[in-house]
Design an enzyme around this catalytic site. Structure first.
Site, PDB file in Angstrom:
ATOM      1  N   GLY A 147      -3.409  -6.468   3.031  1.00 41.51           N
ATOM      2  CA  GLY A 147      -2.872  -5.615   2.090  1.00 41.51           C
ATOM      3  C   GLY A 147      -2.304  -6.520   0.306  1.00 41.51           C
TER       4      GLY A 147
ATOM      5  N   GLU B 296      -2.788 -10.354   6.054  1.00 41.41           N
ATOM      6  CA  GLU B 296      -3.810 -10.712   5.782  1.00 41.41           C
ATOM      7  C   GLU B 296      -3.409 -10.546   4.027  1.00 41.41           C
ATOM      8  OE1 GLU B 296      -6.681 -11.269   2.537  1.00 41.41           O
ATOM      9  OE2 GLU B 296      -7.989 -10.168   4.513  1.00 41.41           O
TER      10      GLU B 296
ATOM     11  N   CYS C 106      -9.880 -10.085  -1.906  1.00 42.70           N
ATOM     12  CA  CYS C 106      -8.750 -10.961  -1.269  1.00 42.70           C
ATOM     13  C   CYS C 106      -8.958 -12.186  -1.622  1.00 42.70           C
ATOM     14  CB  CYS C 106      -8.486 -10.710   0.045  1.00 42.70           C
ATOM     15  SG  CYS C 106      -9.508 -10.799   0.966  1.00 42.70           S
TER      16      CYS C 106
ATOM     17  N   GLU D 215      -3.341 -11.723  -9.862  1.00 42.96           N
ATOM     18  CA  GLU D 215      -4.167 -11.330  -8.481  1.00 42.96           C
ATOM     19  C   GLU D 215      -4.671 -10.034 -10.223  1.00 42.96           C
ATOM     20  OE1 GLU D 215      -3.621  -9.507  -4.977  1.00 42.96           O
ATOM     21  OE2 GLU D 215      -5.579 -10.311  -4.115  1.00 42.96           O
TER      22      GLU D 215
HETATM   23  P1  NAI Z   1      -0.912  -1.658  -0.561  1.00 44.79           P
HETATM   24  O1  NAI Z   1      -0.569  -3.070  -0.037  1.00 44.79           O
HETATM   25  O2  NAI Z   1       0.005  -0.929  -1.070  1.00 44.79           O
HETATM   26  O3  NAI Z   1      -2.007  -1.469   0.493  1.00 44.79           O
HETATM   27  C1  NAI Z   1      -2.491  -1.774   1.975  1.00 44.79           C
HETATM   28  C2  NAI Z   1      -2.559  -0.652   2.773  1.00 44.79           C
HETATM   29  O4  NAI Z   1      -0.964  -0.598   3.508  1.00 44.79           O
HETATM   30  C3  NAI Z   1      -2.737   0.512   2.446  1.00 44.79           C
HETATM   31  O5  NAI Z   1      -3.064   1.688   3.490  1.00 44.79           O
HETATM   32  C4  NAI Z   1      -1.342   1.483   2.034  1.00 44.79           C
HETATM   33  O6  NAI Z   1      -1.406   2.902   2.764  1.00 44.79           O
HETATM   34  C5  NAI Z   1      -0.405   0.819   3.357  1.00 44.79           C
HETATM   35  N1  NAI Z   1       1.139   0.790   2.427  1.00 44.79           N
HETATM   36  C6  NAI Z   1       1.798   0.304   1.642  1.00 44.79           C
HETATM   37  N2  NAI Z   1       2.492   0.306   1.619  1.00 44.79           N
HETATM   38  C7  NAI Z   1       3.386   1.121   3.055  1.00 44.79           C
HETATM   39  C8  NAI Z   1       4.790   0.190   3.830  1.00 44.79           C
HETATM   40  N3  NAI Z   1       5.382   0.237   2.654  1.00 44.79           N
HETATM   41  N4  NAI Z   1       4.374   0.223   4.551  1.00 44.79           N
HETATM   42  C9  NAI Z   1       3.772  -0.164   4.942  1.00 44.79           C
HETATM   43  N5  NAI Z   1       2.196   0.417   4.865  1.00 44.79           N
HETATM   44  C10 NAI Z   1       1.953   0.785   3.682  1.00 44.79           C
HETATM   45  O7  NAI Z   1      -2.092  -2.215  -1.954  1.00 44.79           O
HETATM   46  P2  NAI Z   1      -2.685  -1.393  -2.929  1.00 44.79           P
HETATM   47  O8  NAI Z   1      -1.460  -0.779  -3.715  1.00 44.79           O
HETATM   48  O9  NAI Z   1      -3.798  -0.316  -2.288  1.00 44.79           O
HETATM   49  O10 NAI Z   1      -3.219  -2.273  -4.206  1.00 44.79           O
HETATM   50  C11 NAI Z   1      -2.147  -3.211  -5.134  1.00 44.79           C
HETATM   51  C12 NAI Z   1      -2.846  -4.897  -5.051  1.00 44.79           C
HETATM   52  O11 NAI Z   1      -2.827  -5.286  -3.417  1.00 44.79           O
HETATM   53  C13 NAI Z   1      -4.004  -4.868  -5.250  1.00 44.79           C
HETATM   54  O12 NAI Z   1      -4.564  -4.879  -7.003  1.00 44.79           O
HETATM   55  C14 NAI Z   1      -4.751  -5.810  -5.041  1.00 44.79           C
HETATM   56  O13 NAI Z   1      -4.343  -7.160  -5.858  1.00 44.79           O
HETATM   57  C15 NAI Z   1      -3.458  -6.626  -3.609  1.00 44.79           C
HETATM   58  N6  NAI Z   1      -4.588  -5.928  -2.589  1.00 44.79           N
HETATM   59  C16 NAI Z   1      -4.695  -7.664  -2.075  1.00 44.79           C
HETATM   60  C17 NAI Z   1      -6.017  -6.393  -0.828  1.00 44.79           C
HETATM   61  C18 NAI Z   1      -6.104  -7.365   0.294  1.00 44.79           C
HETATM   62  O14 NAI Z   1      -7.652  -6.958   0.787  1.00 44.79           O
HETATM   63  N7  NAI Z   1      -5.534  -8.424   0.605  1.00 44.79           N
HETATM   64  C19 NAI Z   1      -5.990  -5.211  -0.674  1.00 44.79           C
HETATM   65  C20 NAI Z   1      -5.840  -4.722  -1.247  1.00 44.79           C
HETATM   66  C21 NAI Z   1      -5.248  -4.510  -2.273  1.00 44.79           C
END
Ligand code: NAI
Ligand code: MG
Length: 490
Positions: A240, A262, A296, A393
């Site tokens: 994420g 990742e 990503c 990003e």
């Molecule tokens: P995020 O990192 O918040 O979410 C990814 C996962 O982490 C989800 O399952 C979410 O519920 C969980 N999560 C969120 N906060 C958490 C916490 N405090 N403790 C544990 N788990 C937690 O990403 P989000 O909000 O969906 O997307 C925001 C930005 O992140 C996107 O616009 C993009 O730039 C980036 N992103 C990058 C990804 C990648 O593949 N590297 C995938 C998704 C988002």
């Protein structure tokens, strides 16, 4: 919504509860949350909103299955066999799984069916073959001793995944964990829980013992944070945003979890003067627009040698303007909606910033339609390194074109980002390609290609793009502990 696909596959939603210890259970709080079809903005289903109490039950189930359940005693070869069976079941249900993935995520059905599901199945099979091939070494040490290492499973793995590749992220996480002999507490993304829940049911049906795989749907700050803090969970694997990884690092300090991350990227895609420009334009196009730009490793900074700028841009623009955006279930659709309103709004705000900062919007730059989170494939030209569209990003179909003059300059600029996930170079000069590969600080370098993935090839980031690697043998190591055993021989 095209009915041609939906009519022929079973996309009834059977599983929306928490899957804990082999059972389907509502959240203890009784709460649910909606998951949305991003093409229509309609609610597909209400899903159990797990939180700390449900994670606690899941962690206990996983702990028992690891410490004393049949998983611990099961022969590694049988563990691998269960993984092959799960992969086979996924293959038998590939159309309904692909349809469910498209319904929840919005990606074109043809991509779910021909890319995501096959890659996920392949990943499970790759790791299934590893289950009985995890072994340590014998080590000559001083004195009359016999010394060897054992590679043991790390224990209960907490796995937190995003919404951009829901099925594939399950396979990347479950594959090495199950092969190593770990048990699992997974929290799928709140935007896309449905295929993960369906895979849990398939795992149950093929014979995975209760407690080996547990899935708790819910939100990050509640269910996700509970996974990170739980004392019975040994490791967290997360994909994420880097800011979430920072929160996870802080939240895991108390229990000192093993962490693999990742995260995101702002990957440079560099086209030298001698490159095959048709191939490079195609590579830049796929490298950014694949999966609605929600990758990503998206090649979101396209650097082209200034002598080829005009010619290259023309080719790239032509490809981009032909891209078919619309109903992800309609045949021929190449780009569906963004996953949700938050992502859509973020992308539109970056498009505005790009225009305000003085970049030239060559094509796209607006919403498509009035319902669903569709964004026109967008190219900005005349982008400068310090513009926000070149540093941040965006995670959407927005490509930035920049120009460069020489090698030293471009290697410095390629590295001038706090990310380091991927990079690509297009050139016929073999020495230049290898020099670029050696000097650009990123976990994956593609030469004259982009987005080539394989379950056997490690993937992960330098710098703020993560720690540890997934896939390949390195991905497996992230789920093992090494134990040294020393035996006195007299
Ligand atoms: P995020 O990192 O918040 O979410 C990814 C996962 O982490 C989800 O399952 C979410 O519920 C969980 N999560 C969120 N906060 C958490 C916490 N405090 N403790 C544990 N788990 C937690 O990403 P989000 O909000 O969906 O997307 C925001 C930005 O992140 C996107 O616009 C993009 O730039 C980036 N992103 C990058 C990804 C990648 O593949 N590297 C995938 C998704 C988002
Ligand atoms: Mg959804």
């Amino acid at each position: 919504m095209s009915t041609e696909v939906l009519a022929k596959v079973d996309v009834e939603i059977h599983h929306t509860d928490c899957f804990i210890n082999g059972q389907w259970l509502p959240a203890k709080s009784g709460k649910t949350f909606p998951t949305i079809n991003p093409a229509t903005e309609e609610v597909i289903a209400m899903v159990a909103e797990g939180d700390a109490a449900d994670v606690d039950a899941a962690a206990n189930a996983a702990r028992n299955a690891f410490d004393s359940g049949p998983w611990r005693e099961m022969d590694a070869r049988d563990r691998g066999r269960l993984m092959y069976l799960l992969a086979d079941r996924m293959e038998q249900e590939i159309e309904s799984l692909a349809a469910l993935e498209t319904l929840d995520n919005g990606k074109p059905y043809q991509d779910s069916l021909n890319v995501d599901l096959p890659l996920a199945i392949d990943c499970l099979r790759y790791y299934a073959g590893y289950a009985d091939k995890i072994h340590g070494s014998t080590i000559p040490i001083r004195g009359n001793h016999f010394c060897y290492t054992r590679k043991e499973p790390v224990g209960v793995a907490g796995q937190i995944i995003p919404w951009n590749f829901p099925v594939l992220m399950v396979a990347w996480k479950w594959g090495p964990a199950l092969a190593a002999g770990c048990t699992i507490v997974m929290k799928p993304a709140e935007q896309t829980p449905l295929t993960c829940l369906r895979l849990a049911q398939l795992a149950k049906e093929v014979g995975f013992p209760d407690g080996v795989i547990n899935v708790v749907p819910g939100f990050g700050p509640t269910a996700g944070a509970a996974v990170v803090k739980h004392p019975l969970i040994d490791k967290v694997a997360f994909t994420g945003e880097h800011r979430t990884a920072q929160t996870i690092t802080r939240d895991s300090a108390e229990t000192l979890k093993r962490l693999t991350f990742e995260l995101g990227g702002k990957s440079p895609n560099v086209i030298f003067e001698d490159a095959d420009l048709d191939a490079a334009a195609q590579g830049a196009y796929v490298g950014l627009f694949l999966n609605q730009g929600q990758c990503c490793c998206a090649g979101s900074r396209v650097f082209v040698h200034e002598s080829k700028h005009g010619e290259f841009l023309e080719k790239l623009k032509r490809l981009t303007e032909q891209r078919k955006v619309g109903d992800p279930f309609a045949s021929g659709t190449e780009q569906g909606p963004q996953v949700d309103r938050a992502q859509f709004d973020k992308i539109m705000s970056y498009i505005e910033k790009g225009k305000n900062e003085g970049a030239t919007c060559v094509t796209g730059g607006q919403r498509v339609g009035e319902t669903g989170f569709f964004v026109a494939p967008t190219i900005f030209d005349g982008v400068q390194d310090d513009m926000s569209i070149a540093t941040d990003e965006i995670f959407g179909p927005v490509l930035s074109v920049l120009t460069f003059k020489d090698k030293e300059e471009i290697i410095r600029r390629a590295n001038d980002t706090f990310y380091g996930l991927a990079a690509a170079v297009w050139t016929k000069d073999v020495a230049l390609a290898h020099e670029f590969a050696a000097r650009v600080r990123a976990g994956t370098i593609w030469v004259n290609c982009y987005d080539v993935f394989d379950a056997a090839a490690p993937f992960g980031g330098f710098k703020m793009s993560g720690h540890g690697r997934e896939l390949g043998e390195e991905g497996l190591k992230a789920y093992t502990e090494s134990k040294t055993v020393t035996v006195a021989l007299q």
